[in-house]
Design a protein around this motif. Sequence first.
Motif, PDB file in Angstrom:
ATOM      1  N   LEU A 195       0.823  -1.204   0.000  1.00 30.72           N
ATOM      2  CA  LEU A 195       0.000   0.000   0.000  1.00 30.72           C
ATOM      3  C   LEU A 195       0.859   1.257   0.000  1.00 30.72           C
ATOM      4  CD1 LEU A 195      -2.803  -1.063   2.528  1.00 30.72           C
ATOM      5  CD2 LEU A 195      -2.953  -0.953   0.036  1.00 30.72           C
ATOM      6  N   PHE A 196       1.991   1.222   0.707  1.00 32.49           N
ATOM      7  CA  PHE A 196       2.901   2.374   0.683  1.00 32.49           C
ATOM      8  C   PHE A 196       3.397   2.631  -0.739  1.00 32.49           C
ATOM      9  CE2 PHE A 196       4.317   1.342   5.298  1.00 32.49           C
ATOM     10  CZ  PHE A 196       3.107   1.820   5.763  1.00 32.49           C
ATOM     11  N   ASP A 197       3.763   1.558  -1.413  1.00 27.95           N
ATOM     12  CA  ASP A 197       4.247   1.702  -2.786  1.00 27.95           C
ATOM     13  C   ASP A 197       3.134   2.205  -3.699  1.00 27.95           C
ATOM     14  OD1 ASP A 197       6.500   1.092  -4.741  1.00 27.95           O
ATOM     15  OD2 ASP A 197       4.868  -0.076  -5.621  1.00 27.95           O
ATOM     16  N   LYS A 198       1.925   1.705  -3.481  1.00 28.84           N
ATOM     17  CA  LYS A 198       0.777   2.114  -4.300  1.00 28.84           C
ATOM     18  C   LYS A 198       0.470   3.589  -4.128  1.00 28.84           C
ATOM     19  CE  LYS A 198      -4.131   1.058  -4.986  1.00 28.84           C
ATOM     20  NZ  LYS A 198      -5.262   0.213  -4.525  1.00 28.84           N
ATOM     21  N   HIS A 199       0.652   4.104  -2.910  1.00 23.95           N
ATOM     22  CA  HIS A 199       0.353   5.499  -2.631  1.00 23.95           C
ATOM     23  C   HIS A 199       1.580   6.404  -2.790  1.00 23.95           C
ATOM     24  CE1 HIS A 199      -3.206   3.649  -0.806  1.00 23.95           C
ATOM     25  NE2 HIS A 199      -3.775   4.834  -0.882  1.00 23.95           N
ATOM     26  N   GLY A 200       2.699   5.853  -3.217  1.00 20.52           N
ATOM     27  CA  GLY A 200       3.879   6.675  -3.459  1.00 20.52           C
ATOM     28  C   GLY A 200       4.440   7.321  -2.214  1.00 20.52           C
ATOM     29  N   CYS A 201       4.522   6.553  -1.118  1.00 15.94           N
ATOM     30  CA  CYS A 201       5.023   7.141   0.134  1.00 15.94           C
ATOM     31  C   CYS A 201       6.127   6.290   0.740  1.00 15.94           C
ATOM     32  CB  CYS A 201       3.879   7.327   1.132  1.00 15.94           C
ATOM     33  SG  CYS A 201       2.905   5.849   1.468  1.00 15.94           S
ATOM     34  N   ARG A 202       7.010   5.771  -0.101  1.00 16.20           N
ATOM     35  CA  ARG A 202       8.117   4.957   0.395  1.00 16.20           C
ATOM     36  C   ARG A 202       9.441   5.711   0.314  1.00 16.20           C
ATOM     37  NH1 ARG A 202       8.606  -0.929  -1.671  1.00 16.20           N
ATOM     38  NH2 ARG A 202       9.816  -0.999   0.257  1.00 16.20           N
ATOM     39  N   GLY A 203       9.398   7.027   0.364  1.00 16.24           N
ATOM     40  CA  GLY A 203      10.620   7.808   0.394  1.00 16.24           C
ATOM     41  C   GLY A 203      11.019   8.392  -0.940  1.00 16.24           C
ATOM     42  N   MET A 204      10.259   8.100  -2.027  1.00 13.92           N
ATOM     43  CA  MET A 204      10.604   8.674  -3.314  1.00 13.92           C
ATOM     44  C   MET A 204      10.402  10.187  -3.295  1.00 13.92           C
ATOM     45  SD  MET A 204       9.768   5.395  -3.675  1.00 13.92           S
ATOM     46  CE  MET A 204       8.057   5.194  -4.094  1.00 13.92           C
ATOM     47  N   ILE A 205      11.366  10.902  -3.801  1.00 11.38           N
ATOM     48  CA  ILE A 205      11.315  12.357  -3.796  1.00 11.38           C
ATOM     49  C   ILE A 205      10.299  12.828  -4.838  1.00 11.38           C
ATOM     50  CG2 ILE A 205      12.641  14.469  -4.065  1.00 11.38           C
ATOM     51  CD1 ILE A 205      13.399  12.759  -1.652  1.00 11.38           C
ATOM     52  N   GLY A 206       9.531  13.837  -4.478  1.00  9.40           N
ATOM     53  CA  GLY A 206       8.607  14.440  -5.422  1.00  9.40           C
ATOM     54  C   GLY A 206       7.248  13.786  -5.501  1.00  9.40           C
ATOM     55  N   GLU A 207       6.997  12.743  -4.699  1.00  6.15           N
ATOM     56  CA  GLU A 207       5.720  12.052  -4.772  1.00  6.15           C
ATOM     57  C   GLU A 207       4.839  12.331  -3.557  1.00  6.15           C
ATOM     58  OE1 GLU A 207       6.055   7.925  -5.491  1.00  6.15           O
ATOM     59  OE2 GLU A 207       7.044   8.147  -7.427  1.00  6.15           O
ATOM     60  N   GLU A 208       5.247  13.270  -2.682  1.00  7.40           N
ATOM     61  CA  GLU A 208       4.473  13.535  -1.482  1.00  7.40           C
ATOM     62  C   GLU A 208       3.066  14.008  -1.824  1.00  7.40           C
ATOM     63  OE1 GLU A 208       7.445  14.638  -2.092  1.00  7.40           O
ATOM     64  OE2 GLU A 208       8.811  14.031  -0.498  1.00  7.40           O
ATOM     65  N   GLN A 209       2.960  14.955  -2.751  1.00  3.45           N
ATOM     66  CA  GLN A 209       1.655  15.500  -3.101  1.00  3.45           C
ATOM     67  C   GLN A 209       0.781  14.441  -3.740  1.00  3.45           C
ATOM     68  OE1 GLN A 209       0.661  18.467  -2.217  1.00  3.45           O
ATOM     69  NE2 GLN A 209      -1.379  18.169  -3.062  1.00  3.45           N
ATOM     70  N   SER A 210       1.349  13.619  -4.607  1.00  4.03           N
ATOM     71  CA  SER A 210       0.580  12.553  -5.242  1.00  4.03           C
ATOM     72  C   SER A 210       0.087  11.552  -4.208  1.00  4.03           C
ATOM     73  CB  SER A 210       1.447  11.855  -6.288  1.00  4.03           C
ATOM     74  OG  SER A 210       0.776  10.749  -6.841  1.00  4.03           O
ATOM     75  N   GLY A 211       0.952  11.191  -3.253  1.00  4.22           N
ATOM     76  CA  GLY A 211       0.533  10.253  -2.221  1.00  4.22           C
ATOM     77  C   GLY A 211      -0.575  10.819  -1.360  1.00  4.22           C
ATOM     78  N   MET A 212      -0.517  12.115  -1.055  1.00  4.50           N
ATOM     79  CA  MET A 212      -1.558  12.755  -0.255  1.00  4.50           C
ATOM     80  C   MET A 212      -2.891  12.729  -0.992  1.00  4.50           C
ATOM     81  SD  MET A 212      -1.581  14.196   2.781  1.00  4.50           S
ATOM     82  CE  MET A 212       0.076  14.863   2.996  1.00  4.50           C
ATOM     83  N   GLU A 213      -2.865  13.005  -2.283  1.00  7.64           N
ATOM     84  CA  GLU A 213      -4.102  12.990  -3.068  1.00  7.64           C
ATOM     85  C   GLU A 213      -4.695  11.592  -3.140  1.00  7.64           C
ATOM     86  OE1 GLU A 213      -2.956  14.589  -6.792  1.00  7.64           O
ATOM     87  OE2 GLU A 213      -2.810  16.672  -6.073  1.00  7.64           O
ATOM     88  N   LYS A 214      -3.849  10.590  -3.304  1.00  7.76           N
ATOM     89  CA  LYS A 214      -4.351   9.217  -3.344  1.00  7.76           C
ATOM     90  C   LYS A 214      -4.967   8.811  -2.011  1.00  7.76           C
ATOM     91  CE  LYS A 214      -1.113   7.605  -6.895  1.00  7.76           C
ATOM     92  NZ  LYS A 214       0.026   6.697  -7.199  1.00  7.76           N
ATOM     93  N   LEU A 215      -4.343   9.222  -0.919  1.00  7.73           N
ATOM     94  CA  LEU A 215      -4.887   8.893   0.391  1.00  7.73           C
ATOM     95  C   LEU A 215      -6.217   9.603   0.618  1.00  7.73           C
ATOM     96  CD1 LEU A 215      -4.676   7.539   3.131  1.00  7.73           C
ATOM     97  CD2 LEU A 215      -3.315   9.480   3.927  1.00  7.73           C
ATOM     98  N   GLU A 216      -6.332  10.840   0.194  1.00  4.23           N
ATOM     99  CA  GLU A 216      -7.595  11.562   0.348  1.00  4.23           C
ATOM    100  C   GLU A 216      -8.704  10.890  -0.456  1.00  4.23           C
ATOM    101  OE1 GLU A 216      -6.716  15.511  -0.811  1.00  4.23           O
ATOM    102  OE2 GLU A 216      -5.748  16.047   1.086  1.00  4.23           O
ATOM    103  N   ARG A 217      -8.383  10.411  -1.655  1.00  3.33           N
ATOM    104  CA  ARG A 217      -9.390   9.688  -2.438  1.00  3.33           C
ATOM    105  C   ARG A 217      -9.797   8.394  -1.748  1.00  3.33           C
ATOM    106  NH1 ARG A 217      -6.245  11.288  -7.006  1.00  3.33           N
ATOM    107  NH2 ARG A 217      -5.276   9.230  -7.099  1.00  3.33           N
ATOM    108  N   GLU A 218      -8.832   7.714  -1.126  1.00  2.66           N
ATOM    109  CA  GLU A 218      -9.137   6.491  -0.405  1.00  2.66           C
ATOM    110  C   GLU A 218     -10.039   6.769   0.797  1.00  2.66           C
ATOM    111  OE1 GLU A 218      -8.961   2.435   0.873  1.00  2.66           O
ATOM    112  OE2 GLU A 218      -8.743   3.477  -1.030  1.00  2.66           O
ATOM    113  N   MET A 219      -9.772   7.852   1.514  1.00  2.00           N
ATOM    114  CA  MET A 219     -10.621   8.199   2.650  1.00  2.00           C
ATOM    115  C   MET A 219     -12.024   8.569   2.194  1.00  2.00           C
ATOM    116  SD  MET A 219      -8.061  10.366   5.161  1.00  2.00           S
ATOM    117  CE  MET A 219      -6.822   9.516   6.165  1.00  2.00           C
ATOM    118  N   ARG A 220     -12.129   9.264   1.080  1.00  2.00           N
ATOM    119  CA  ARG A 220     -13.466   9.586   0.561  1.00  2.00           C
ATOM    120  C   ARG A 220     -14.211   8.321   0.164  1.00  2.00           C
ATOM    121  NH1 ARG A 220     -10.822  14.020  -2.055  1.00  2.00           N
ATOM    122  NH2 ARG A 220     -10.764  12.843  -4.004  1.00  2.00           N
ATOM    123  N   ARG A 221     -13.507   7.371  -0.397  1.00  2.00           N
ATOM    124  CA  ARG A 221     -14.156   6.111  -0.764  1.00  2.00           C
ATOM    125  C   ARG A 221     -14.679   5.397   0.475  1.00  2.00           C
ATOM    126  NH1 ARG A 221     -13.113   0.799  -0.855  1.00  2.00           N
ATOM    127  NH2 ARG A 221     -11.077   1.095   0.127  1.00  2.00           N
TER     128      ARG A 221
END
Length: 451
Positions: free
Chosen positions: A408-434
Amino acid sequence: MVEDAMRARAEQAESAAERLLELVDPEEENPQSSTIPASLLLHDTGPEVTPKRKSRDVLGSSGLSPKVSPPLTMPKTPVNKSAAILRKAALFQDSPAYNGKTSTSLFDIISGRANESAWWSKRKSLLSERSSIEAGEPSDHKEELNGYISGLERGTADIRVLKKLALLCIESPVNELISPISPVLSGPFSPSAQSGGARSLLSFKSDLWDQDKAFERLFSALMQYLDPARDVNELEYALIVLWELIEHQAPLLEGREAEIFEVLLRVRYCAHTSILQATTQFRDTLTSRIEPVYGLTVMHANIRTFRDSPLPALSDADIKNGTYAFGLIALGKFILRLPAEVLEDELPRLRPTLISALTDTSFDSSLNVREAAAASIIAAQLILRDEGRLFALLDGLPEDKKNLLTYLFDKHGCRGMIGEEQSGMEKLEREMRRLDGRTSTPLRPAASPFI
């Protein structure tokens, strides 16, 4: 003999010329009509194809000269009809953006209407009825307020009383300067007009709420009134009163956040869509306003108490699991507001709750609980960006759950990759809305397939 030889050679040349013309234009003998309109082939302005000349015209009138070469048509690639259609389609232009906006994403359109629930529409309609209360000083409504509080305490307050009480809260705001580190609910929470342009800018404390401990009595009576067994319409307007208290009497609610969270969890037992959506809006607003460490501590204590409380007689485990997931998502929203250093201190306190929720398989509806717990842990990973450190803080996680979380960390782009923080936050927000959409939709009773 020479004449016969020349005639034979001329006939051979004529035969070769006819054969060559047949190879160059084989469709003349077997013409086929095209099923695609000629306008789509992009050749409507070009010259028309000239018919093929007969071999006798090519060889001359004598038909005997072997040196006359036929004027052959140069070979060319046949028109690709599919490519022609695509080129024609490429000429079309997109229509203007929806409603003049820069984005036509369906998610953006839905998000822009997030507040347009049935409950929120009733609140907006109520704001248009503000003229029913005469303008004046808050102290002029003392007797009126006492009557409303008595109705709430007896449980006899109807929708008319609740409407007037909500409007009275708007007419008698309390605006005080508070400490920036205070965990108090600092309104306003919604863009509603205050009572008069100049009046909205004043900072005062209404005496209406001080006399005879009116505010304490009102708040306690309202908490008691919000019983999930009540009529849905009464619950909706009671929640509107609570919203106006949070918005206009926020300084007086300091220290009462636990009671507000407790009633939001309890009222969801009514399992009505409008109430579930209203509590979700309360939760999202409170988690964005309350100081995060304080809010995380209070919400965590509330959901633990809710989890261990007995199930009401008229409810079922599915509704309770949906509300428990609702509370776990609130933890994740508070976690997203914490600095990494503070989160490292708070996670050990959350560890038993998150691990038990992530491994809960007691009911079919426990899937909502597990997914909500995973969303909260993903929120922690988005802050820490170090899964090794995270798993150390959540000591006791089963190996299979670690593998799942790593995925799930890899799916949401939150495993330490630089530049993916905003994308991971958006994916998590969509998951919470779901998850909110799932937990805000009451299950249909099995006894009636038509409901």
